[in-house]
Design a protein around this motif. Sequence first.
Motif, short mmCIF file in Angstrom:
data_model
loop_
_atom_site.label_atom_id
_atom_site.label_comp_id
_atom_site.label_asym_id
_atom_site.label_seq_id
_atom_site.Cartn_x
_atom_site.Cartn_y
_atom_site.Cartn_z
N ARG A 117 0.77 -1.76 0.14
CA ARG A 117 0.04 -0.10 -0.60
C ARG A 117 1.01 1.64 0.19
O ARG A 117 0.15 2.28 -0.67
N ASP B 20 -16.18 4.36 8.05
CA ASP B 20 -16.09 3.54 6.62
C ASP B 20 -16.79 2.25 5.79
O ASP B 20 -17.73 2.49 6.81
N ARG B 140 -15.15 -6.48 0.35
CA ARG B 140 -14.95 -7.20 1.55
C ARG B 140 -15.96 -7.65 2.44
O ARG B 140 -15.92 -8.85 3.23
N THR B 233 -4.50 -5.11 -4.38
CA THR B 233 -3.49 -4.42 -3.50
C THR B 233 -4.66 -3.09 -3.48
O THR B 233 -5.28 -2.78 -4.86
N ARG B 234 -5.01 -2.50 -1.96
CA ARG B 234 -6.04 -1.16 -2.31
C ARG B 234 -5.23 0.10 -2.17
O ARG B 234 -4.00 0.01 -0.83
N LYS B 236 -6.36 2.80 -0.23
CA LYS B 236 -6.54 3.31 1.41
C LYS B 236 -7.14 2.27 1.41
O LYS B 236 -7.74 0.67 0.90
N SER B 237 -6.68 1.76 2.59
CA SER B 237 -7.04 0.86 3.61
C SER B 237 -8.28 1.21 4.54
O SER B 237 -9.24 1.81 4.12
N ALA B 239 -9.73 0.96 7.69
CA ALA B 239 -9.76 0.06 9.02
C ALA B 239 -10.81 1.08 10.26
O ALA B 239 -11.38 2.83 9.83
#
Lengths: 284, 274
Positions: A117, B20, B140, B233-234, B236-237, B239
């Motif tokens: 990331r 989120d 997700r 992958t991304r 932005k995570s 959380a």
Amino acid sequence: MKEQDMVEMIDLTFSYPGEKDGAVLKEVNLEIEKGSFVAVLGHNGSGKSTLAKHMNAVLLPVGGKVYVEGIDTADADRLFEVRQRVGMAFQNPDNQIVATIVEEDVAFAPENLNLPREETAHRVETALKAVDMWEYREHSAHQLSGGQKQRVAIAGIIAMMPHCIVLDEPTAMLDPLGRTEVLNTVKKLNEEQGITIVMITHYMKEATMAQRIVVMDRGRIAMDGTPREVFSRVEELKDLGLEVPQATALVHELHKLCPALPDNVIDEQEAADAILHLFKEGAV
Amino acid sequence: MKDITLGQFFPGDSLIHRFDPRVKLIALLLYMVELFLVKTLFGFVFMAALLALAVLISRIPMKLMFRAVRPLLLLILFTSLLNLFYTKGDTLFRVWKLTATWQGLELGLFMVLRISLLVLSSSLLTYTTSPIMLTDAMERLLSPLKALHVPVGELAMMMTIALRFIPVLVEETDKIMSAQKARGADFESGGILKRAKAMVPILVPLFISAFRRADELAVAMECRCYHTDGERTRLKSMAMARRDHVLIAVMLLLIPAILFGTNRVAFSIIPKTL
Ligand SMILES: Nc1ncnc2c1ncn2[C@@H]1O[C@H](COP(=O)(O)OP(=O)(O)O)[C@@H](O)[C@H]1O
Ligand SMILES: [Mg+2]
């Protein structure tokens, strides 16, 4: 295969499946040197786009070979290595942008490459700064101008950190302002970052930016040389259905009347200088 | 056509924007379920007030919110009229052979409120969440289905692209319509059949262009190393923060609040004297 070649095509022959009218590319031999800026000219249907698509394995040769930094593009195991090395931009920016928001679109390739990331975020930032679109990172791509969209599309390619970018008529759908923006960006990438550029265009003036011009005709390479060399062959270009830049054409005609004028000017400035020089010499 | 706001995103950094996206999705689902649990006018007023609060916090202009309902106005009106006349109960007034009832009026009103709130709440979600984040969140949340070989990642990508191309195609439809109008096409008059026929010269070029776009986009995606096998992958995570826990808790608490609270408030538009 020379060490410094970005792309090497050997006897490349190609025809679209099911098309009977013969090959679209016929035994093309072409080497693109690393770090160079090459323009590809040719009338519609001469095979420019087909040629371009062979440079990053979107199309695979029917006959002959294509190597990208020594990798055979037909090697399925190394497909992503090839695509990462040679990025490709197209005419219509609307049809290249995948995500709605600028930064998310630029992240598309690094995401596909499954990079960590932090690396992805870093590349997005570098790429957007390289095309001067960093302030627009959170904008929705739909609201940008044509030139801005095309620069975002280019950023999306830079994010792969390619060694070469192939642009297929990147300015054809843009207004003059957008065209200048995109051309300046491309030039900067070539000069400052040493990225090899292959730009297909049908604007002669744009081709003068390049160090080398390749002219395609009916699936073959008809001319290959510096802009000065290519544009001095006015009659041949006309036979291939291409127009030379107006300044070149003008001085070329004048040269026939007055051999003291050079026969290889490529832009207005040179034409003006040559004519002015002539007057100062008092030859007329 | 310019009024279509479906799936549009208005970037910002309000609290609503920052939740989120998975939590926002779940909160929206809970809100929708709750709209179907509500049985009293008081309950609807309460739910509407909650949504209005969320809109205020998000700083999305009210005008934009109403634009989302506008295309559905006719549908909403029609269903509420059906309710008004086809519900048995105490007579309110008569038109021709039809009898409007007080109960019908109430039911119709509920219907209007329910549909409007459904549309408004989902619009608030798409207005405040970037499409990629939204489809990521869906991916997700649905990822357990991957075990059943459901292509969740691909479905999410389709959704992303669909959302991305809505404004492009809307604009294109507009352009084609003006071009056809300039050649004397008439989309406004005549019966349904005639109007439907008038749409053909719009739909044909629209489809041709959409297919060409799809073709070009597929090549562009290939050039950027898109592949369907393996991980991506991304940027932005996602959380969850404390605010997200609070939001879910509030949305869950609303269920008993409706069942045992607002649903018991005997407040109705039907006069007691009947
Ligand atoms: N997808 C395709 N299928 C079949 N024929 C194609 C396809 N794309 C291009 N061609 C044909 O190949 C030739 C070269 O096209 P192209 O490479 O697009 O030329 P250019 O980019 O120079 O205009 C044309 O005759 C065109 O009709
Ligand atoms: Mg082409």
